[in-house]
Design a protein around this motif. Structure first.
Motif, PDB file in Angstrom:
ATOM      1  N   THR A  59      -2.414   8.798  -0.287  1.00 28.56           N
ATOM      2  CA  THR A  59      -1.669   9.582  -0.830  1.00 28.56           C
ATOM      3  C   THR A  59      -1.167   8.705  -2.365  1.00 28.56           C
ATOM      4  O   THR A  59      -1.277   9.229  -3.365  1.00 28.56           O
ATOM      5  N   VAL A  60      -0.773   7.664  -1.792  1.00 30.97           N
ATOM      6  CA  VAL A  60      -0.509   6.729  -2.962  1.00 30.97           C
ATOM      7  C   VAL A  60      -1.459   6.147  -3.651  1.00 30.97           C
ATOM      8  O   VAL A  60      -1.394   6.228  -4.917  1.00 30.97           O
ATOM      9  N   ALA A  61      -2.434   5.948  -2.898  1.00 31.11           N
ATOM     10  CA  ALA A  61      -3.620   5.463  -3.768  1.00 31.11           C
ATOM     11  C   ALA A  61      -4.257   6.289  -4.714  1.00 31.11           C
ATOM     12  O   ALA A  61      -4.623   6.007  -5.914  1.00 31.11           O
ATOM     13  N   ALA A  62      -4.406   7.627  -4.464  1.00 31.57           N
ATOM     14  CA  ALA A  62      -5.031   8.609  -5.243  1.00 31.57           C
ATOM     15  C   ALA A  62      -3.877   9.372  -6.108  1.00 31.57           C
ATOM     16  O   ALA A  62      -4.098  10.269  -6.640  1.00 31.57           O
ATOM     17  N   ASP A 107       0.793  -1.280  -0.004  1.00 33.15           N
ATOM     18  CA  ASP A 107      -0.267   0.079  -0.123  1.00 33.15           C
ATOM     19  C   ASP A 107       1.018   1.221   0.020  1.00 33.15           C
ATOM     20  O   ASP A 107       0.322   2.348  -0.112  1.00 33.15           O
ATOM     21  N   TYR A 108       2.381   1.086   0.295  1.00 33.03           N
ATOM     22  CA  TYR A 108       2.929   2.350   0.186  1.00 33.03           C
ATOM     23  C   TYR A 108       3.877   2.532  -1.075  1.00 33.03           C
ATOM     24  O   TYR A 108       4.547   3.340  -1.040  1.00 33.03           O
ATOM     25  N   LEU A 109       3.701   1.784  -2.059  1.00 28.34           N
ATOM     26  CA  LEU A 109       4.390   1.678  -3.186  1.00 28.34           C
ATOM     27  C   LEU A 109       3.800   2.581  -4.162  1.00 28.34           C
ATOM     28  O   LEU A 109       2.387   2.471  -4.423  1.00 28.34           O
ATOM     29  N   ILE A 110       4.328   3.535  -4.778  1.00 28.82           N
ATOM     30  CA  ILE A 110       3.805   4.425  -6.110  1.00 28.82           C
ATOM     31  C   ILE A 110       3.858   3.498  -7.224  1.00 28.82           C
ATOM     32  O   ILE A 110       4.778   3.140  -7.724  1.00 28.82           O
ATOM     33  N   ARG A 111       2.519   3.460  -7.642  1.00 21.99           N
ATOM     34  CA  ARG A 111       2.290   2.531  -8.788  1.00 21.99           C
ATOM     35  C   ARG A 111       2.413   3.180 -10.319  1.00 21.99           C
ATOM     36  O   ARG A 111       2.707   2.751 -11.267  1.00 21.99           O
ATOM     37  N   ASP A 112       2.314   4.481 -10.200  1.00 23.83           N
ATOM     38  CA  ASP A 112       2.399   5.308 -11.516  1.00 23.83           C
ATOM     39  C   ASP A 112       2.849   6.768 -11.146  1.00 23.83           C
ATOM     40  O   ASP A 112       2.516   7.789 -10.833  1.00 23.83           O
ATOM     41  N   PRO A 113       4.338   6.410 -11.354  1.00 21.62           N
ATOM     42  CA  PRO A 113       5.214   7.570 -10.924  1.00 21.62           C
ATOM     43  C   PRO A 113       4.959   8.861 -11.811  1.00 21.62           C
ATOM     44  O   PRO A 113       4.975   9.881 -11.216  1.00 21.62           O
ATOM     45  N   GLY A 114       4.738   8.779 -13.005  1.00 19.72           N
ATOM     46  CA  GLY A 114       4.261   9.824 -13.803  1.00 19.72           C
ATOM     47  C   GLY A 114       3.047  10.601 -13.460  1.00 19.72           C
ATOM     48  O   GLY A 114       3.357  11.873 -13.067  1.00 19.72           O
TER      49      GLY A 114
END
Length: 610
Positions: A195-198, A20-27
């Motif tokens: 924040t990561v999810a959104a 849940d803490y990993l950014i999936r879409d860095p762009g």
């Protein structure tokens, strides 16, 4: 906040998921961070612009200076003795080491017990990762230990006078609440995951809301506590049917329509505080005290104070008595033909009513037959945290600003009241609004709370000096209309309601004030706080109230002997009123063609916003 709450045992199997803490879409995340920075720039511009144009002057210099002076006094005690300072630091660092040792033991597979745990009532640390994630659990415990240590520094400091110690404790609590890891994205697991999810879109929305709130505050942050557009005065709040039957430069007098076949012969006048608007007593129909009063057979009149501006700069307490309370009494006499009424005062409206009754006793005006006070202080010795803002330096600085403008801006008082409960009324909304990017839910009470009013300069100066600073009303030294007035001259029956958890008019303060009156006083203690303790309809079956003997001696002893009753105090007050005069007459109906009617309730003065 406490480290004495129930301690929890951590097991090595309580391992959190890092997904849940990993950014999936860095762009997208980076783009939204850029948009957030852009919105933050707009918020800064909204704050700076009115100051550059000279439209906004800040009153923060003296409060900040007072905080620095106060905390410097506290630091002086601990730093003046190297042994004392070392002991304090050693105590803190030993707690840190214990927390660190537990973290190592937990990583090695051992079960551990928290060094510090939040109070069960503390809602800030409810996310499971505050316990399951070793990093956030460490932050939580370090914060709790540090907060308790900082507050202990105030409690254990010697040589501080009571006022300085009170101020130091207040300022330390503000700093402690502000420094909570729950207030920052990287140290709050719930915020981090959202924040990561959104992809950071919550921050963009939050900065947009921040800009809107600074614009709404005309350069100051007007922190939103509810969805304001949901409420409309006269439509879904302040809806009890009535008419404005008199108006002058300071007040409108509202008379409410009867709904019973008979009404009490004695009309009822309510004097609300001018610091807030009267419709706290007429929120939604199921919460409305005014609607309930009408249903019990009272002919209710209410003073609706003007939201003052520079034209009212010199309206002092005598003006508020003559043009407010006595103007209302004249109106009631003209409308009903009665010369005896029951009066109710709420908060500072009650303080004004008490002063008015003492002045009227000097002048031989006997139109008030009984007085009821809701969470009202007349003796300010035990006045609570608001005394933090009242000493000669702060009052003088405030007077200089007020008499320049003619009034104190309502946002200043609103901010002060919010600071009294910053853990409930500031930081949770900062997190929800500006970090989660969510609108707060509709809540009529918080809509009313945000509908702040200005204070005329002469009125507020008189109040601060005569009540908070010098306690003249309780001491019999207040001068009104060239009379030195005394509460001991008030010989009519008094119903004096306090609230157990009141942070504005503490129960002890109201108890002490009961001893100032010259007649019979019925002291009643309601459950809950300054608002919920008063606005407690019987149908809700919430809280409780205590009644006992005379309000004399020690407050703790009185409470030990008092009888607790479940539910609302409203029916008890009604019985008290009827025991003094229960005579009934035909209802006093309102007619549209009445030449004295100036419009429908809630009137026009209540619509004036800051």
């Amino acid at each position: 906040m406490s480290d004495t709450g129930e301690r929890s045992r951590k097991k090595p199997t309580d391992e959190p998921s890092l997904e849940d803490y990993l950014i999936r879409d860095p762009g997208s995340f980076a783009l939204n961070l850029a948009r957030m920075v852009e919105q933050a720039g707009k918020a800064a511009a909204a704050w700076i612009e009115p100051r550059e144009k000279g439209l906004k002057s800040d009153l923060m210099a003296e409060p900040l200076a007072d905080m620095v002076r106060t905390l410097s006094r506290l630091s002086e005690y601990w730093l003046s003795d190297s042994t004392r300072a070392l002991e304090a630091q050693t105590h803190l660092f030993s707690s840190y080491l214990a927390i660190w040792a537990n973290s190592i033991r937990r990583a090695a597979g051992e079960s551990t017990e928290d060094i510090a745990a939040p109070d069960p009532k503390d809602k800030r640390f409810q996310d499971e990762d505050w316990s399951k994630n070793a990093f956030f659990d460490f932050l939580k415990q370090v914060y709790l230990v540090t907060a308790r240590w900082a507050l202990d520094l105030v409690e254990k400091a010697e040589g501080l006078d009571d006022h300085t110690r009170h101020k130091a404790a207040f300022y330390v609590r503000q700093l402690v609440n502000a420094a909570s890891p729950t207030n920052f994205i990287l140290t709050n697991p719930e915020l981090f995951k959202e924040t990561v999810a959104a992809n950071g879109m919550n921050l963009v929305n939050g900065m947009r809301m921040l800009t809107e709130d600074i614009i709404a505050g005309k350069g100051d942050l007007r922190l939103r506590h509810t969805e304001y557009t949901h409420f409309r005065l006269g439509e879904n709040v302040a809806t009890t049917p009535g008419k404005v039957v008199a108006r002058n430069d300071l007040a409108e007098i509202i008379q409410y329509a009867p709904v019973t076949d008979e009404v009490f012969k004695r009309p009822l006048l309510i004097c609300p505080p001018w610091i807030n608007k009267f419709y706290i007593l007429d929120l939604s129909p199921e919460k409305s005290f005014i609607r309930w009063l009408v249903a019990q057979g009272h002919t209710v009149f209410v003073i609706s104070w003007i939201n003052p501006d520079e034209r009212h700069a010199h309206k002092d307490w005598e003006a508020y008595i003559r043009e407010g309370i006595q103007f209302a009494l004249d109106t009631i006499g003209r409308r009903t033909g009665e010369r005896k009424i029951n009066a109710v005062g709420y908060c500072v409206g009650g303080t004004l009513l008490a002063a008015a009754l003492a002045l009227m006793a000097k002048e031989g005006d006997e139109r008030v037959g009984s007085a009821t006070f809701f969470t009202t202080q007349v003796d300010f010795e035990h006045a609570g945290d608001l005394k933090v803002f009242v000493d000669e330096a702060q009052v003088s600085a405030l007077e200089e600003a007020m008499f320049r403008d003619g009034y104190l801006d309502g946002s200043k008082m609103l901010s002060a009241f919010n600071m009294l409960r910053s853990g409930d009324l500031i930081w949770p909304y900062v997190v929800n609004n500006y970090m989660k990017g969510k609108n707060p839910v509709p809540f009529d009470l918080l809509y009313w709370n945000a509908d702040a009013t200005r204070m005329s300069a002469a009125n507020h100066s008189f109040y601060l000096r005569n009540c908070y600073l010098e306690n003249r009303l309780a001491r019999g030294k207040m001068v009104l209309a060239r009379h030195r007035i005394s509460l001991a001259d008030i010989g009519i029956p008094v119903y004096n309601l306090a609230a157990k958890d009141d942070h504005i008019a503490p129960a002890l303060s109201v108890f002490a004030g009961s001893q100032c009156f010259g007649g019979d006083v019925t002291y009643v203690l309601a459950g809950s706080g300054h608002i919920a303790g008063v606005i407690n309809p019987p149908e809700k079956r919430k809280y409780q109230y205590w009644i006992g003997g005379k309000a004399e001696g020690n407050f703790a002893d009185w409470l030990d002997q008092a009888q607790e009753h479940p539910g609302s105090w409203w029916p008890h007050w009604q019985e008290w009123i009827e025991a003094r005069d229960a005579e009934k007459v035909s209802p006093r109906h309102l007619q549209d063609d009445d030449s004295q009617v100036l419009g429908d309730a809630p009137g026009s003065y209540v619509m004036i916003r800051i």
